[in-house]
Design a protein around this motif. Sequence first.
Motif, PDB file in Angstrom:
ATOM      1  N   UNK A 240     -36.438  29.894   7.222  1.00  0.00           N
ATOM      2  CA  UNK A 240     -37.778  30.397   6.917  1.00  0.00           C
ATOM      3  C   UNK A 240     -37.725  31.372   5.747  1.00  0.00           C
ATOM      4  N   UNK A 241     -36.640  32.160   5.665  1.00  0.00           N
ATOM      5  CA  UNK A 241     -36.493  33.118   4.574  1.00  0.00           C
ATOM      6  C   UNK A 241     -35.895  32.469   3.328  1.00  0.00           C
ATOM      7  N   UNK A 242     -34.942  31.568   3.537  1.00  0.00           N
ATOM      8  CA  UNK A 242     -34.244  30.909   2.426  1.00  0.00           C
ATOM      9  C   UNK A 242     -34.310  29.395   2.631  1.00  0.00           C
ATOM     10  N   UNK A 243     -35.461  28.798   2.320  1.00  0.00           N
ATOM     11  CA  UNK A 243     -35.692  27.384   2.676  1.00  0.00           C
ATOM     12  C   UNK A 243     -34.759  26.390   1.988  1.00  0.00           C
ATOM     13  N   UNK A 244     -34.140  26.765   0.858  1.00  0.00           N
ATOM     14  CA  UNK A 244     -33.295  25.821   0.131  1.00  0.00           C
ATOM     15  C   UNK A 244     -31.805  26.112   0.280  1.00  0.00           C
ATOM     16  N   UNK A 245     -31.456  27.191   0.979  1.00  0.00           N
ATOM     17  CA  UNK A 245     -30.058  27.613   1.044  1.00  0.00           C
ATOM     18  C   UNK A 245     -29.153  26.546   1.650  1.00  0.00           C
ATOM     19  N   UNK A 246     -29.682  25.762   2.581  1.00  0.00           N
ATOM     20  CA  UNK A 246     -28.867  24.730   3.231  1.00  0.00           C
ATOM     21  C   UNK A 246     -28.430  23.646   2.250  1.00  0.00           C
ATOM     22  N   UNK A 247     -29.108  23.564   1.105  1.00  0.00           N
ATOM     23  CA  UNK A 247     -28.762  22.559   0.095  1.00  0.00           C
ATOM     24  C   UNK A 247     -27.785  23.103  -0.951  1.00  0.00           C
ATOM     25  N   UNK A 248     -27.418  24.368  -0.813  1.00  0.00           N
ATOM     26  CA  UNK A 248     -26.523  24.988  -1.793  1.00  0.00           C
ATOM     27  C   UNK A 248     -25.064  24.733  -1.409  1.00  0.00           C
ATOM     28  N   UNK A 249     -24.275  24.255  -2.349  1.00  0.00           N
ATOM     29  CA  UNK A 249     -22.849  24.043  -2.093  1.00  0.00           C
ATOM     30  C   UNK A 249     -22.166  25.385  -1.861  1.00  0.00           C
ATOM     31  N   UNK A 250     -21.098  25.398  -1.082  1.00  0.00           N
ATOM     32  CA  UNK A 250     -20.376  26.660  -0.842  1.00  0.00           C
ATOM     33  C   UNK A 250     -19.847  27.227  -2.149  1.00  0.00           C
ATOM     34  N   UNK A 251     -19.694  28.542  -2.205  1.00  0.00           N
ATOM     35  CA  UNK A 251     -19.178  29.152  -3.434  1.00  0.00           C
ATOM     36  C   UNK A 251     -17.697  28.855  -3.629  1.00  0.00           C
ATOM     37  N   UNK A 252     -17.255  29.003  -4.863  1.00  0.00           N
ATOM     38  CA  UNK A 252     -15.825  29.018  -5.138  1.00  0.00           C
ATOM     39  C   UNK A 252     -15.302  30.386  -4.716  1.00  0.00           C
ATOM     40  N   UNK A 253     -14.261  30.423  -3.912  1.00  0.00           N
ATOM     41  CA  UNK A 253     -13.704  31.685  -3.444  1.00  0.00           C
ATOM     42  C   UNK A 253     -12.346  31.926  -4.086  1.00  0.00           C
ATOM     43  N   UNK A 254     -12.147  33.145  -4.555  1.00  0.00           N
ATOM     44  CA  UNK A 254     -10.887  33.538  -5.196  1.00  0.00           C
ATOM     45  C   UNK A 254     -10.432  34.862  -4.593  1.00  0.00           C
ATOM     46  N   UNK A 255      -9.182  34.932  -4.188  1.00  0.00           N
ATOM     47  CA  UNK A 255      -8.580  36.198  -3.806  1.00  0.00           C
ATOM     48  C   UNK A 255      -7.693  36.658  -4.953  1.00  0.00           C
TER      49      UNK A 255
END
Length: 406
Positions: A240-255
């Motif tokens: 309801x707050x972020x209606x398109x977030x489910x369509x966003x690919x996961x971020x690239x993560x770097x340590x």
Amino acid sequence: MDRETRMFAESHFRGLRGRLPSGVSPTQDRVDFIEKPGSFSYSDFFKGYLLPNVPCVFSSAFTEGWGCRRHWVTPSGKPDFDYLLQNYGDVVVPVANCGVQEYNSNPKEHMPLRDYISYWKEFIQQDYSSPRGCLYLKDWHLCRDSSAEGVFTLPVYFSSDWLNEYWDCLDVDDYRFIYMGPTGTWSPFHADIFRSFSWSVNICGRKKWFFFPPGREEALRDCHGGLPYDVTAPALRDSRLHPMAQHCSPPLEVTQEAGEMVFVPSGWHHQVHNLEDTISINHNWVNGCNLATMWHFLQQELCAVQQEVSEWKDTMPDWHHHCQVIAERRLLLLVKETGPGKVDGSSEGTGLGPQQAAFDIGRIAEVLESMVAHPDFQRLDTSVLSPRPEDLLQQLDEVMATTASL
């Protein structure tokens, strides 16, 4: 820059035909790790990462000779508070409160470094907590405020830096920063100022990076159109707050480990967390590869406030002045490096030679042509500018015609 790299870059921009790269950047599943300095050239970085605008991480071998890695860090790999106090204790530094959200950032205060280190020591002793909150020293202009000689050496990969070159000429400001803070300090979700490139080196400690390629952040906007403050927050999963977030690919993560250097491309949104007590050096920079992106971003920002801020057009002459300063320095470099008795090679200034200067002039000319054609710029009295933008553009075009044989 060598001739082959310059030809490669100019072919790339001719293919764009004055347009910015469109759409969302292609999906990546990892960030490349560059291990050995001796086998990785400026041309390798330029063609493999700077031009295609993708991140990479350099190993600690690239920074092992830096003075700050020897002097600012204890043998156990922790911040050397005694050394920092002795050398910089009275310097007033900006400090953000990571526990307080102010729009999509954090409120700041200023205090002597010795007071911040006193807080930091108490924070550690109290099991990384404090009634004052989680305080993070951010955006300390060490190079501007005091001598940074012997602290670090600018990597050649980032030496074509128009942003800091311009401000150094004016001797007013810079975009070189020190960050330091305890475990748990962090920087909220953002893209770097002016859509600049940036690089970040951990002097000690470890960081966790979350990267989103340009365009991917649009799916994270909330129902009011705003970007998130924290991409790790549970609220992002509320459709309801972020209606398109489910369509966003996961971020690239770097340590990022101690001594390692991260290249942050232009326009990539990111969020960064300190996993340990950490000190880092960070620079924002702009050059011919992202100049058009920066100009496009500024036009968008100016249009967004045009109806509200009548004085916005005052930034147009400033933009022309920035182009003029860099253009004149590149023209002078070409005269010095390609005149009688000179051969193609490295030079003073950026240290990247006449091929880099010729490439820079071409990129400046393209953006300057766009600026001269801009209807708001045409309403300005350009007679007060010296040289007039049209005259500077003509001079650049003439020089470009003579550089084809370089």
